[in-house]
Design an enzyme around this catalytic site. Structure first.
Site, PDB file in Angstrom:
ATOM      1  N   ASP A 210       0.846  -1.194   0.000  1.00  0.00           N
ATOM      2  CA  ASP A 210       0.000   0.000   0.000  1.00  0.00           C
ATOM      3  C   ASP A 210       0.887   1.253   0.000  1.00  0.00           C
ATOM      4  O   ASP A 210       2.055   1.195   0.416  1.00  0.00           O
ATOM      5  CB  ASP A 210      -0.889  -0.077   1.257  1.00  0.00           C
ATOM      6  CG  ASP A 210      -1.747   1.136   1.450  1.00  0.00           C
ATOM      7  OD1 ASP A 210      -2.216   1.706   0.459  1.00  0.00           O
ATOM      8  OD2 ASP A 210      -1.949   1.511   2.632  1.00  0.00           O
TER       9      ASP A 210
ATOM     10  N   ASP B 118      -0.291   5.047   0.854  1.00  0.00           N
ATOM     11  CA  ASP B 118      -0.524   6.002   1.946  1.00  0.00           C
ATOM     12  C   ASP B 118      -0.528   5.283   3.299  1.00  0.00           C
ATOM     13  O   ASP B 118      -1.236   4.293   3.493  1.00  0.00           O
ATOM     14  CB  ASP B 118      -1.870   6.717   1.759  1.00  0.00           C
ATOM     15  CG  ASP B 118      -1.873   7.580   0.509  1.00  0.00           C
ATOM     16  OD1 ASP B 118      -0.853   8.239   0.250  1.00  0.00           O
ATOM     17  OD2 ASP B 118      -2.892   7.580  -0.204  1.00  0.00           O
TER      18      ASP B 118
ATOM     19  N   ASP C 230      -2.069  -0.519   5.888  1.00  0.00           N
ATOM     20  CA  ASP C 230      -2.407  -0.016   7.222  1.00  0.00           C
ATOM     21  C   ASP C 230      -3.906   0.019   7.489  1.00  0.00           C
ATOM     22  O   ASP C 230      -4.321   0.304   8.615  1.00  0.00           O
ATOM     23  CB  ASP C 230      -1.828   1.396   7.425  1.00  0.00           C
ATOM     24  CG  ASP C 230      -2.416   2.398   6.454  1.00  0.00           C
ATOM     25  OD1 ASP C 230      -2.499   2.077   5.252  1.00  0.00           O
ATOM     26  OD2 ASP C 230      -2.805   3.488   6.900  1.00  0.00           O
TER      27      ASP C 230
HETATM   28 MG   LIG Z   1      -2.956   3.043   3.478  1.00  0.00          MG
END
Ligand SMILES: [Mg+2]
Length: 185
Positions: free
Chosen positions: A11, A13, A140
């Site tokens: 991922d 961000d 996240d």
């Molecule tokens: Mg993310």
């Protein structure tokens, strides 16, 4: 490629690019005051801000230059180079925001700037990560859903807003090598 080469989806961000730090810096630059959030308890930053700040937050992260200017998360760039050098097929798997006008191009620009132009070809932009093949997705976001059953295993990139939601999943932090360096052997 070595025999135990894996397809790794990373991922962007919150895993490679520090969205929260970018908001703090842009907020200060734009409004000459500290961004109105302290503790991070929810995945979406707006949920850690009072409703009267939401429009200003959106103005910050949709502005030209925001996504391109995000600082890298500590250790992320070096880790991706190591994982690729170890023989894995490393892809950056990221979902642009719906207000895509600056975001999409600048996500690619960020990759080119911090990882190198060869990595632009490793970007997978999707609004549904369950459609992307992979062995592992490092992300996240505590709950990743979509219209298919994922082929990947979700490893959770550690953040204050997902610690109560780990649910036995593997936790990754780039600067804690023990959390991912077994991929290098
Ligand atoms: Mg993310």
């Amino acid at each position: 490629m070595k025999r135990n080469s894996r397809l790794l989806l990373i991922d962007q961000d919150g895993v490679l690019a520090d969205f929260d730090a970018g908001v703090r810096a842009a907020w200060q630059a734009r409004y000459a005051e500290d961004a109105p959030f302290a503790e991070r308890r929810h995945f979406y930053l707006r949920d850690d801000m009072a409703p009267q700040h939401h429009a200003r937050l959106q103005a910050v992260y949709t502005a030209a230059g925001f996504f391109a200017g995000l600082p890298p998360i500590d250790g992320a760039v070096a880790a991706l180079h190591e994982l690729l050098a170890a023989g894995h097929d490393v892809r950056i798997c990221t979902s642009p925001i719906n207000d895509y006008r600056n975001c999409v191009g600048e996500k690619l620009q960020w990759v080119e700037q911090h990882l190198g132009s060869d990595w632009v070809a490793r970007v997978v932009l999707t609004k549904d990560k369950t459609w992307v093949r992979g062995d592992v997705l490092i992300d996240d976001k505590p709950h990743i859903s979509g219209s298919l059953t994922p082929m990947w295993t979700h490893w959770l990139y550690d953040a204050p807003y997902n610690r109560d939601d780990a649910q036995g999943r593997r936790r990754v932090v780039w600067t804690e090598r023990d959390s991912w360096a077994d991929l290098l052997v």
